[in-house]
Design a protein around this motif. Structure first.
Motif, PDB file in Angstrom:
ATOM      1  N   THR A 114       0.828  -1.210   0.000  1.00 29.61           N
ATOM      2  CA  THR A 114       0.000   0.000   0.000  1.00 29.61           C
ATOM      3  C   THR A 114       0.861   1.258   0.000  1.00 29.61           C
ATOM      4  O   THR A 114       0.606   2.200  -0.761  1.00 29.61           O
ATOM      5  CB  THR A 114      -0.948  -0.015   1.221  1.00 29.61           C
ATOM      6  N   THR A 115       1.894   1.272   0.828  1.00 29.44           N
ATOM      7  CA  THR A 115       2.820   2.417   0.840  1.00 29.44           C
ATOM      8  C   THR A 115       3.502   2.558  -0.509  1.00 29.44           C
ATOM      9  O   THR A 115       3.652   3.669  -1.040  1.00 29.44           O
ATOM     10  CB  THR A 115       3.879   2.244   1.945  1.00 29.44           C
ATOM     11  N   THR A 116       3.914   1.423  -1.095  1.00 29.24           N
ATOM     12  CA  THR A 116       4.573   1.457  -2.406  1.00 29.24           C
ATOM     13  C   THR A 116       3.621   1.967  -3.482  1.00 29.24           C
ATOM     14  O   THR A 116       4.034   2.687  -4.396  1.00 29.24           O
ATOM     15  CB  THR A 116       5.099   0.055  -2.778  1.00 29.24           C
ATOM     16  N   THR A 117       2.323   1.622  -3.378  1.00 30.51           N
ATOM     17  CA  THR A 117       1.335   2.124  -4.331  1.00 30.51           C
ATOM     18  C   THR A 117       1.266   3.650  -4.258  1.00 30.51           C
ATOM     19  O   THR A 117       1.210   4.336  -5.288  1.00 30.51           O
ATOM     20  CB  THR A 117      -0.053   1.512  -4.053  1.00 30.51           C
ATOM     21  N   GLY A 118       1.291   4.191  -3.034  1.00 27.09           N
ATOM     22  CA  GLY A 118       1.304   5.645  -2.863  1.00 27.09           C
ATOM     23  C   GLY A 118       2.569   6.272  -3.433  1.00 27.09           C
ATOM     24  O   GLY A 118       2.525   7.321  -4.099  1.00 27.09           O
ATOM     25  N   LYS A 119       3.714   5.626  -3.197  1.00 27.50           N
ATOM     26  CA  LYS A 119       4.985   6.134  -3.729  1.00 27.50           C
ATOM     27  C   LYS A 119       4.976   6.128  -5.254  1.00 27.50           C
ATOM     28  O   LYS A 119       5.442   7.080  -5.898  1.00 27.50           O
ATOM     29  CB  LYS A 119       6.153   5.270  -3.224  1.00 27.50           C
ATOM     30  N   LEU A 120       4.440   5.043  -5.826  1.00 21.21           N
ATOM     31  CA  LEU A 120       4.400   4.929  -7.279  1.00 21.21           C
ATOM     32  C   LEU A 120       3.452   5.973  -7.871  1.00 21.21           C
ATOM     33  O   LEU A 120       3.739   6.550  -8.936  1.00 21.21           O
ATOM     34  CB  LEU A 120       3.964   3.513  -7.671  1.00 21.21           C
ATOM     35  N   ALA A 121       2.342   6.229  -7.187  1.00 22.41           N
ATOM     36  CA  ALA A 121       1.407   7.260  -7.646  1.00 22.41           C
ATOM     37  C   ALA A 121       2.106   8.619  -7.694  1.00 22.41           C
ATOM     38  O   ALA A 121       1.948   9.390  -8.648  1.00 22.41           O
ATOM     39  CB  ALA A 121       0.191   7.320  -6.724  1.00 22.41           C
ATOM     40  N   LYS A 122       2.877   8.909  -6.677  1.00 30.03           N
ATOM     41  CA  LYS A 122       3.605  10.188  -6.625  1.00 30.03           C
ATOM     42  C   LYS A 122       4.640  10.266  -7.757  1.00 30.03           C
ATOM     43  O   LYS A 122       4.769  11.292  -8.431  1.00 30.03           O
ATOM     44  CB  LYS A 122       4.304  10.339  -5.268  1.00 30.03           C
ATOM     45  N   TYR A 123       5.369   9.161  -7.960  1.00 36.32           N
ATOM     46  CA  TYR A 123       6.376   9.120  -9.025  1.00 36.32           C
ATOM     47  C   TYR A 123       5.726   9.334 -10.397  1.00 36.32           C
ATOM     48  O   TYR A 123       6.202  10.127 -11.217  1.00 36.32           O
ATOM     49  CB  TYR A 123       7.101   7.772  -8.987  1.00 36.32           C
ATOM     50  N   LEU A 124       4.624   8.618 -10.653  1.00 38.61           N
ATOM     51  CA  LEU A 124       3.953   8.725 -11.946  1.00 38.61           C
ATOM     52  C   LEU A 124       3.406  10.135 -12.180  1.00 38.61           C
ATOM     53  O   LEU A 124       3.478  10.674 -13.290  1.00 38.61           O
ATOM     54  CB  LEU A 124       2.811   7.713 -12.032  1.00 38.61           C
ATOM     55  N   ARG A 125       2.869  10.721 -11.124  1.00 34.40           N
ATOM     56  CA  ARG A 125       2.258  12.047 -11.252  1.00 34.40           C
ATOM     57  C   ARG A 125       3.309  13.137 -11.429  1.00 34.40           C
ATOM     58  O   ARG A 125       3.180  14.005 -12.300  1.00 34.40           O
ATOM     59  CB  ARG A 125       1.393  12.343 -10.026  1.00 34.40           C
ATOM     60  N   GLU A 126       4.353  13.097 -10.594  1.00 33.29           N
ATOM     61  CA  GLU A 126       5.321  14.197 -10.581  1.00 33.29           C
ATOM     62  C   GLU A 126       6.438  14.031 -11.602  1.00 33.29           C
ATOM     63  O   GLU A 126       6.887  15.012 -12.192  1.00 33.29           O
ATOM     64  CB  GLU A 126       5.913  14.346  -9.173  1.00 33.29           C
ATOM     65  N   THR A 127       6.901  12.806 -11.798  1.00 35.52           N
ATOM     66  CA  THR A 127       8.031  12.596 -12.703  1.00 35.52           C
ATOM     67  C   THR A 127       7.577  12.348 -14.143  1.00 35.52           C
ATOM     68  O   THR A 127       8.151  12.899 -15.080  1.00 35.52           O
ATOM     69  CB  THR A 127       8.891  11.406 -12.227  1.00 35.52           C
ATOM     70  N   LEU A 128       6.545  11.517 -14.320  1.00 33.78           N
ATOM     71  CA  LEU A 128       6.083  11.185 -15.671  1.00 33.78           C
ATOM     72  C   LEU A 128       4.859  11.995 -16.097  1.00 33.78           C
ATOM     73  O   LEU A 128       4.360  11.824 -17.211  1.00 33.78           O
ATOM     74  CB  LEU A 128       5.775   9.684 -15.764  1.00 33.78           C
ATOM     75  N   ARG A 129       4.362  12.864 -15.211  1.00 32.76           N
ATOM     76  CA  ARG A 129       3.239  13.762 -15.527  1.00 32.76           C
ATOM     77  C   ARG A 129       1.985  13.000 -15.954  1.00 32.76           C
ATOM     78  O   ARG A 129       1.304  13.368 -16.919  1.00 32.76           O
ATOM     79  CB  ARG A 129       3.632  14.764 -16.618  1.00 32.76           C
ATOM     80  N   LYS A 130       1.680  11.923 -15.249  1.00 31.24           N
ATOM     81  CA  LYS A 130       0.501  11.120 -15.553  1.00 31.24           C
ATOM     82  C   LYS A 130      -0.654  11.504 -14.625  1.00 31.24           C
ATOM     83  O   LYS A 130      -0.439  11.887 -13.469  1.00 31.24           O
ATOM     84  CB  LYS A 130       0.809   9.630 -15.369  1.00 31.24           C
TER      85      LYS A 130
END
Length: 459
Positions: A114-130
C-alpha cells in the motif's frame, strides 16, 4: 544498504598488486573471497555459482593496462558482471495500451504494497506527468482502504472509494470504468496481501488479473527477507505473469542478497527499489548504479538527480545573487541549507550514494544523530525574529534566553549554533573570494567532512 558486501569486496580487491595480468593463479583466491562475500550477503547459491563462473571466464587473460592494478582490473570485470546479473539496464514501465494503463500490485502481507502504491502514484504524477487513480481491492485487512486513501492524497493523486463488503472483482471493474470515463492515464490497483500457500487468495488475484488484463503486474517484496524474498517472487511468478519486481525496505538490508538474486532466479526485472516510509522514497532501479554502489564507487548520478528534484533553483539563484551583491550569509540562509539537505534524504541518504572513500569520512557521523541535530537547529532558528536571523550580532544574553525558551533547549545550545554559524559564514566568505578550491582547503579536503563543525550534526 549492502555495507557488509561492499566492505568485504573492498578488502578483497586490495590483495592483488604488482602483477601484469589476471591469471588463474592470482584470481583463484580473489574469486574465493568474492564467493564468500556474496554468500554472506545472502545471495542464492545457484546465482553465486553462475556469477563466479562468468567472472572467471571474463577475467582470465585480461590485460592490466595503464596505471591499473590487477585488483582494479578485476573490479572492472566484477562491475560489468554484477550489472548484467541485475538486468544490465533499467527497465521502464510500459504504457503501450489504451488508457488507462492498469498496474496491478501483488505481494505478501507486510511487504509494503500500500505504501509502495502511494509512492508509485507520486512518481507517476510528478516525474512522468501522468493523471493517476488508485483503488484498493483489499477487503480483508482492517483500515487497508483508508490507508491507501491517505497515501494517495499525500501523493497528490486521485482515489476511487471501495467498501470492505464489496467483491474485489466488482471494485476493480468499477474503478476501470471510472478511470476510462474520467480520462485517467494510469490506474493503480492495490490488492490484499497473501501467502504463497494460500490457495484461495492466489485464485482471487489470478481472477483479478484475468479480469483487468493489466499492462504491468508488479510484485512487491521485502528485501530484508533475503533468499526467502527471491523464492516467494518465483512462487508468485508461477501463478501470475509478473512483469517486474519492486524491492522495498532496501535501506534496512545490510546484506542485499535479494537485489542480486531476484532477476537471475525469476527472470523478471527489478523496476523500482523502495527506501523509508516517505512517499519520495522510491527510485527507479539502475543495475549499473547499484553495481557501482556495491563495489564502493558510489552513485553520483542518483545523487545529482536527487539534488535536481529537491533543490529549489529559485532559492539557489537568490542566494547566489545575494552573495554577488556582498550581502553575506545569514541564519535564514543557514536554515534553508539544512532544509534542502533534509529534502535530499538527510545525511544518511547522502552518505549512501557517496564513493566509499568519501563516505568513510562522512560515515564517522551517525546519520540519526545528525538528523536530530538538524531538527533542533531549525527549531532554534525558528524561535528567532526575522531581524535576529538577518543580524545575528544582535543576539546577546537576554535574546539568547528567550530563543532557548522558545525552542525548548538550553542556552548553551543557542551558543553552539551561533558558533557553528560563524564558522559556516567564514567558509562562505572564502567561497566568495576564492571559489570552491579555497573552501575545500578551509575544510581540510574530504578529511574535513567528518570533523566539520560548521554543519549541524557534524561535530
Amino acid at each position: 544498504m549492502l555495507e557488509n558486501l561492499t566492505q568485504r569486496l573492498a578488502r578483497t580487491m586490495k590483495t592483488l598488486r604488482g602483477e601484469a595480468r589476471l591469471t588463474e593463479a592470482n584470481t583463484q583466491e580473489m574469486l574465493r573471497e568474492v564467493r564468500m562475500a556474496l554468500l554472506e550477503a545472502d545471495v542464492a547459491l545457484p546465482v553465486v555459482r553462475d556469477f563466479i563462473a562468468s567472472v572467471k571466464e571474463k577475467a582470465l587473460g585480461e590485460d592490466v593496462v595503464g596505471s591499473l592494478t590487477p585488483g582494479q582490473a578485476l573490479v572492472g570485470v566484477v562491475n560489468r558482471e554484477l550489472t548484467q546479473l541485475m538486468g544490465g539496464s533499467a527497465s521502464e514501465l510500459s504504457f503501450a495500451t489504451q488508457p488507462p494503463a492498469i498496474i496491478l500490485m501483488a505481494g505478501l502481507q507486510g511487504a509494503g504494497k500500500t505504501t509502495t502504491t502511494g509512492k508509485l502514484a507520486k512518481y507517476l504524477r510528478e516525474t512522468l506527468r501522468k493523471k493517476v487513480l488508485t483503488v484498493s481491492c483489499d477487503i480483508y485487512r482492517p483500515a487497508a482502504i483508508a490507508q491507501l486513501e491517505t497515501v494517495t492524497q499525500q501523493a497528490g493523486a486521485d482515489f476511487f472509494p471501495s467498501q470492505p463488503e464489496q467483491n474485489p472483482i466488482d471494485i476493480a471493474q468499477a474503478a476501470v470504468q471510472w478511470a476510462k470515463t474520467h480520462y485517467y492515464d494510469v490506474l493503480l490497483v492495490d490488492t490484499a496481501g497473501r501467502l504463497g500457500i494460500d490457495e484461495a487468495m492466489m485464485q482471487e488475484i489470478s481472477a483479478l488479473h484475468r479480469t483487468l488484463n493489466p499492462i504491468e503486474t508488479l510484485f512487491v517484496v521485502d528485501a530484508m527477507q533475503g533468499q526467502d524474498a527471491v523464492n516467494t517472487a518465483k512462487a508468485f511468478n508461477d501463478t501470475l505473469p509478473l512483469t517486474g519486481v519492486v524491492l522495498t525496505k532496501l535501506d534496512g538490508d545490510a546484506r542485499g542478497g535479494a537485489a542480486l538474486s531476484v532477476r537471475h532466479i525469476t527472470g523478471k526485472p527489478i523496476k523500482f527499489v523502495g527506501v523509508g516510509e516517505k512517499l519520495t522514497g522510491l527510485d527507479v532501479f539502475h543495475p549499473d548504479r547499484m553495481a557501482n554502489r556495491i563495489l564502493g564507487m558510489g552513485d553520483i548520478l542518483s545523487l545529482v538527480e536527487e539534488a535536481q528534484k529537491s533543490i529549489d533553483l529559485d532559492a539557489a539563484k537568490d542566494m547566489a545573487e545575494k552573495f554577488k551583491k556582498g550581502q553575506g550569509f545569514d541564519l535564514e540562509d543557514f536554515k534553508n541549507q539544512i532544509s534542502q539537505m533534509r529534502k535530499m534524504g538527510g545525511l544518511g541518504g547522502l552518505i549512501d550514494k557517496l564513493p566509499a572513500q568519501m563516505a568513510g569520512a562522512a560515515g564517522q557521523v551517525n546519520p540519526a544523530d545528525a538528523e536530530k541535530q538538524m531538527r533542533r537547529t531549525e527549531g532554534i532558528i525558528n524561535s528567532m525574529t526575522p531581524l535576529e536571523r538577518r543580524k545575528p550580532d544582535l543576539i546577546k544574553a537576554t535574546r539568547k534566553r528567550r530563543i532557548a525558551a522558545g525552542a525548548g533547549v538550553q542556552v548553551q545550545e543557542v551558543n553552539r549554533l551561533l558558533k557553528q554559524f560563524e564558522e559556516m559564514q567564514t567558509m562562505m566568505k572564502k567561497m566568495q573570494k576564492g571559489g570552491m578550491a579555497k573552501m575545500m582547503k578551509a575544510m581540510g579536503g574530504m578529511k574535513g567532512l567528518a570533523g566539520m563543525k560548521g554543519f549541524p550534526g557534524l561535530k
